[in-house]
Design an enzyme around this catalytic site. Sequence first.
Site, mmCIF file in Angstrom:
data_model
loop_
_atom_site.group_PDB
_atom_site.id
_atom_site.type_symbol
_atom_site.label_atom_id
_atom_site.label_comp_id
_atom_site.label_asym_id
_atom_site.label_seq_id
_atom_site.Cartn_x
_atom_site.Cartn_y
_atom_site.Cartn_z
ATOM 1 N N ILE A 31 33.883 35.358 42.436
ATOM 2 C CA ILE A 31 33.018 34.149 43.122
ATOM 3 C C ILE A 31 32.352 34.472 44.330
ATOM 4 C CG2 ILE A 31 34.702 32.704 43.807
ATOM 5 C CD1 ILE A 31 33.265 30.595 42.378
ATOM 6 N N ASN A 87 45.454 43.560 45.644
ATOM 7 C CA ASN A 87 46.354 42.935 47.022
ATOM 8 C C ASN A 87 47.483 42.363 46.514
ATOM 9 O OD1 ASN A 87 44.115 43.572 48.707
ATOM 10 N ND2 ASN A 87 43.103 41.873 48.032
ATOM 11 N N GLY A 93 46.796 40.069 52.013
ATOM 12 C CA GLY A 93 46.043 39.154 51.873
ATOM 13 C C GLY A 93 45.827 38.569 50.448
ATOM 14 N N GLN A 94 46.715 38.649 49.506
ATOM 15 C CA GLN A 94 46.568 38.065 48.198
ATOM 16 C C GLN A 94 46.479 36.470 48.392
ATOM 17 O OE1 GLN A 94 49.778 39.105 45.261
ATOM 18 N NE2 GLN A 94 48.754 37.871 43.704
ATOM 19 N N HIS A 100 45.519 40.765 39.731
ATOM 20 C CA HIS A 100 44.078 41.102 39.122
ATOM 21 C C HIS A 100 44.059 42.472 40.257
ATOM 22 C CE1 HIS A 100 44.702 38.234 42.923
ATOM 23 N NE2 HIS A 100 43.396 39.019 43.288
ATOM 24 N N LEU A 101 43.103 43.156 39.261
ATOM 25 C CA LEU A 101 42.557 44.390 39.881
ATOM 26 C C LEU A 101 41.105 43.976 40.179
ATOM 27 C CD1 LEU A 101 42.681 47.199 40.156
ATOM 28 C CD2 LEU A 101 42.284 47.632 37.780
ATOM 29 N N HIS A 102 40.658 44.270 41.628
ATOM 30 C CA HIS A 102 39.514 44.304 42.004
ATOM 31 C C HIS A 102 38.841 45.406 41.711
ATOM 32 C CE1 HIS A 102 40.076 40.776 44.917
ATOM 33 N NE2 HIS A 102 41.101 41.037 44.996
HETATM 34 P P1 AMP Z 1 43.038 38.032 46.231
HETATM 35 O O1 AMP Z 1 42.671 37.741 47.659
HETATM 36 O O2 AMP Z 1 43.117 39.660 46.100
HETATM 37 O O3 AMP Z 1 43.975 37.126 45.821
HETATM 38 O O4 AMP Z 1 41.697 38.008 45.570
HETATM 39 C C1 AMP Z 1 41.172 36.598 44.832
HETATM 40 C C2 AMP Z 1 40.047 36.593 44.479
HETATM 41 O O5 AMP Z 1 39.648 35.762 43.634
HETATM 42 C C3 AMP Z 1 38.939 36.561 45.842
HETATM 43 O O6 AMP Z 1 38.219 37.669 45.742
HETATM 44 C C4 AMP Z 1 38.245 35.559 45.383
HETATM 45 O O7 AMP Z 1 36.915 35.579 45.886
HETATM 46 C C5 AMP Z 1 38.318 35.365 43.978
HETATM 47 N N1 AMP Z 1 38.157 33.989 43.281
HETATM 48 C C6 AMP Z 1 38.707 33.024 43.888
HETATM 49 N N2 AMP Z 1 38.586 31.882 43.019
HETATM 50 C C7 AMP Z 1 37.645 32.310 41.983
HETATM 51 C C8 AMP Z 1 37.095 31.864 40.815
HETATM 52 N N3 AMP Z 1 36.967 30.395 40.629
HETATM 53 N N4 AMP Z 1 36.171 32.583 40.291
HETATM 54 C C9 AMP Z 1 35.990 34.176 40.237
HETATM 55 N N5 AMP Z 1 36.768 34.423 41.519
HETATM 56 C C10 AMP Z 1 37.430 33.601 42.140
#
Ligand code: AMP
Length: 114
Positions: A31, A87, A93-94, A100-102
């Site tokens: 997002i 993360n 910074g999780q 989740h895999l970015h």
């Molecule tokens: P992390 O910081 O590694 O936990 O990544 C979490 C990710 O989830 C961040 O990059 C957010 O931008 C993303 N995120 C949070 N809420 C949503 C959502 N509703 N839809 C898609 N991505 C999201």
Amino acid sequence: MSDCLFCKIITGEIPSKKIYEDEDVFAFYDIAPQAPIHFLVVPKTHIAHVMDLKENQVELMGKMLFCAQNIAKDLGLENSGARFVFNCKESAGQTVWHIHLHVLGGRDFEWPPG
Ligand code: AMP
Ligand code: ZN
């Protein structure tokens, strides 16, 4: 898990820009993209983070990575490459505690990361 954001995205309770779904994994666009292409691949089963992985989830993690690779190729990242990131917990910074895999691509990245 009832109060998990990504579990709710997987069930459709919270909308997302879905890219791919099968019986084990779900992929959708981030997002708040940090690159021209930025998507997330998650397992449908709730696992909080990398430190919680169990031996019987090894195959699932491989499937996530393979799924990420296929999508990255579909989105045109095969030649340029991409960054594949997990993360894990506070220091990294999780923010969402469903593993989740970015996958980020479409620009160049620094190493080491900040
Ligand atoms: P992390 O910081 O590694 O936990 O990544 C979490 C990710 O989830 C961040 O990059 C957010 O931008 C993303 N995120 C949070 N809420 C949503 C959502 N509703 N839809 C898609 N991505 C999201
Ligand atoms: Zn979850």
